[in-house]
Design a protein around this motif. Structure first.
Motif, short mmCIF file in Angstrom:
data_model
loop_
_atom_site.label_atom_id
_atom_site.label_comp_id
_atom_site.label_asym_id
_atom_site.label_seq_id
_atom_site.Cartn_x
_atom_site.Cartn_y
_atom_site.Cartn_z
N THR A 85 -2.86 1.57 -10.55
CA THR A 85 -1.56 0.99 -10.19
C THR A 85 -1.63 -0.53 -10.07
O THR A 85 -0.60 -1.20 -10.09
CB THR A 85 -1.02 1.56 -8.86
OG1 THR A 85 -2.00 1.36 -7.82
CG2 THR A 85 -0.70 3.04 -9.00
N SER A 86 -2.84 -1.07 -9.96
CA SER A 86 -2.99 -2.52 -9.89
C SER A 86 -2.54 -3.21 -11.18
O SER A 86 -2.33 -4.42 -11.20
CB SER A 86 -4.45 -2.89 -9.59
OG SER A 86 -5.32 -2.36 -10.57
N TYR B 144 -8.32 -0.50 -0.63
CA TYR B 144 -8.55 0.39 -1.77
C TYR B 144 -9.75 1.30 -1.53
O TYR B 144 -9.71 2.50 -1.80
CB TYR B 144 -8.78 -0.41 -3.06
CG TYR B 144 -7.53 -0.86 -3.77
CD1 TYR B 144 -6.65 0.07 -4.33
CD2 TYR B 144 -7.24 -2.22 -3.92
CE1 TYR B 144 -5.51 -0.35 -5.01
CE2 TYR B 144 -6.10 -2.63 -4.60
CZ TYR B 144 -5.25 -1.69 -5.14
OH TYR B 144 -4.11 -2.10 -5.81
N ILE C 25 -4.57 5.65 -8.31
CA ILE C 25 -4.41 4.62 -7.28
C ILE C 25 -4.99 3.29 -7.76
O ILE C 25 -4.36 2.24 -7.60
CB ILE C 25 -5.09 5.07 -5.97
CG1 ILE C 25 -4.30 6.22 -5.33
CG2 ILE C 25 -5.18 3.90 -4.98
CD1 ILE C 25 -4.97 6.81 -4.12
N LYS C 26 -6.17 3.33 -8.34
CA LYS C 26 -6.79 2.08 -8.81
C LYS C 26 -5.99 1.46 -9.95
O LYS C 26 -5.80 0.24 -9.99
CB LYS C 26 -8.23 2.35 -9.27
CG LYS C 26 -9.18 2.68 -8.13
CD LYS C 26 -10.61 2.75 -8.60
CE LYS C 26 -10.83 3.91 -9.56
NZ LYS C 26 -12.28 4.04 -9.93
N GLU D 113 3.27 -3.65 -5.74
CA GLU D 113 2.44 -2.68 -5.04
C GLU D 113 1.35 -3.46 -4.29
O GLU D 113 1.48 -4.67 -4.11
CB GLU D 113 1.87 -1.63 -6.01
CG GLU D 113 1.47 -2.14 -7.39
CD GLU D 113 0.32 -3.11 -7.33
OE1 GLU D 113 -0.76 -2.71 -6.86
OE2 GLU D 113 0.49 -4.27 -7.74
N LEU D 114 0.28 -2.79 -3.89
CA LEU D 114 -0.72 -3.45 -3.05
C LEU D 114 -1.30 -4.69 -3.69
O LEU D 114 -1.35 -5.76 -3.08
CB LEU D 114 -1.84 -2.45 -2.70
CG LEU D 114 -3.00 -3.02 -1.87
CD1 LEU D 114 -2.49 -3.64 -0.57
CD2 LEU D 114 -4.01 -1.92 -1.58
N LEU E 119 0.83 -1.20 0.00
CA LEU E 119 0.00 0.00 0.00
C LEU E 119 0.86 1.25 0.00
O LEU E 119 0.56 2.22 -0.71
CB LEU E 119 -0.93 -0.01 1.22
CG LEU E 119 -1.83 1.23 1.39
CD1 LEU E 119 -2.75 1.40 0.19
CD2 LEU E 119 -2.63 1.13 2.68
N THR F 21 9.94 0.46 -10.27
CA THR F 21 9.30 1.60 -9.61
C THR F 21 9.40 2.88 -10.44
O THR F 21 8.38 3.55 -10.65
CB THR F 21 9.90 1.82 -8.21
OG1 THR F 21 9.66 0.64 -7.41
CG2 THR F 21 9.24 3.01 -7.53
N THR G 216 2.10 1.77 -3.46
CA THR G 216 0.99 2.26 -4.30
C THR G 216 0.79 3.75 -4.11
O THR G 216 0.67 4.51 -5.08
CB THR G 216 -0.31 1.50 -3.95
OG1 THR G 216 -0.20 0.15 -4.41
CG2 THR G 216 -1.51 2.15 -4.62
N SER H 100 1.54 6.80 -6.77
CA SER H 100 0.39 7.64 -7.12
C SER H 100 0.66 9.11 -6.79
O SER H 100 0.36 10.00 -7.60
CB SER H 100 -0.85 7.16 -6.37
OG SER H 100 -1.15 5.81 -6.67
N TYR I 45 1.64 -4.92 -11.36
CA TYR I 45 2.16 -6.24 -11.03
C TYR I 45 2.08 -7.18 -12.22
O TYR I 45 3.02 -7.91 -12.53
CB TYR I 45 1.42 -6.84 -9.84
CG TYR I 45 1.96 -8.20 -9.45
CD1 TYR I 45 3.20 -8.32 -8.83
CD2 TYR I 45 1.25 -9.37 -9.73
CE1 TYR I 45 3.71 -9.56 -8.48
CE2 TYR I 45 1.75 -10.60 -9.39
CZ TYR I 45 2.99 -10.71 -8.78
OH TYR I 45 3.49 -11.92 -8.45
#
Length: 218
Positions: free
Chosen positions: A159-160, A199, A156-157, A170-171, A23, A87, A26, A30, A163
């Protein structure tokens, strides 16, 4: 094994710290991306708002190209072609994409400033740069600040994606790794629920702040 035993195995201090590390990454990606995107997006918005010239053309070209290509593809391009670490690649890719989105938001704010104020400023001896810097931009940013804050939620959303594309933990990436350690369906579902809650809390708080700005700043 009972449900309570499964949960006690899952919700350990190490596992929670593992997720919170994701988190923090993330939020770091962001935050840096939205700050840089706001700066660059403001510059592009001002350039695109000019009446004519090569800088207007270049700003328009950048915005239209970037906005109409999925962010997922930009992540691939920046990571694979430019060969930078995960990153920085995440920060650069989100900055590239979000800059174009914020440029259009800020340009809308620029166009919303009364033209009479510009004419009044010229009558007082202000040049074009001073008019933009001291009169137009402060009002434009204030008008679109809630939209800029809302864009933070989108970043933020999204960034998923990182991975699955560049294996950045990240989260969501941390949660995916954690799921591989547990075989019980209930435990996997609990990880999904916990990550979704994290989230939700972050993004709902930002959305509420954006609504507060809309009521009190505009």
């Amino acid at each position: 094994m009972s449900f309570s035993e499964q949960m006690s195995q899952l919700l350990t201090g190490n596992n929670l710290r593992f997720l919170f590390d994701g988190l923090k990454l993330t939020l770091y990606i962001s935050f840096i991306s939205i700050v840089l995107s706001t700066i660059f997006g403001t510059i592009l918005a001002v350039l695109r708002n000019q009446k004519k010239g090569p800088l207007k053309f270049l700003a328009s070209l950048y915005i239209e190209i970037v906005r109409n290509i999925p962010n997922l593809l930009w992540i691939y391009v920046i990571f694979l072609i430019f060969k930078i670490r995960s990153t920085p690649a995440g920060i650069v890719s989100f900055t590239v994409f979000t800059t174009a989105a914020l440029a259009e938001i800020i340009r809308g704010g620029l166009n919303g400033v009364d033209k009479g104020q510009k004419e009044a400023a010229r009558s007082q001896g202000f040049n074009n740069f001073q008019i933009i810097l001291y009169i137009v931009l402060p009002q434009a940013i204030r008008n679109v600040l809630p939209a800029i804050v809302s864009q933070f939620v989108t970043v933020i959303k999204d960034t998923s994606f990182l991975y699955s594309v560049i294996a950045l933990q990240e989260l969501f990436g941390k949660s995916y790794i954690l799921m591989g350690r547990y075989a019980q369906t209930e435990q996997v579902f609990m990880i999904y629920a916990l990550v979704a809650l994290m989230y939700f809390v972050i993004n709902f708080s930002i959305s509420q702040f954006s609504r507060w700005l809309s009521r009190n700043w505009v």
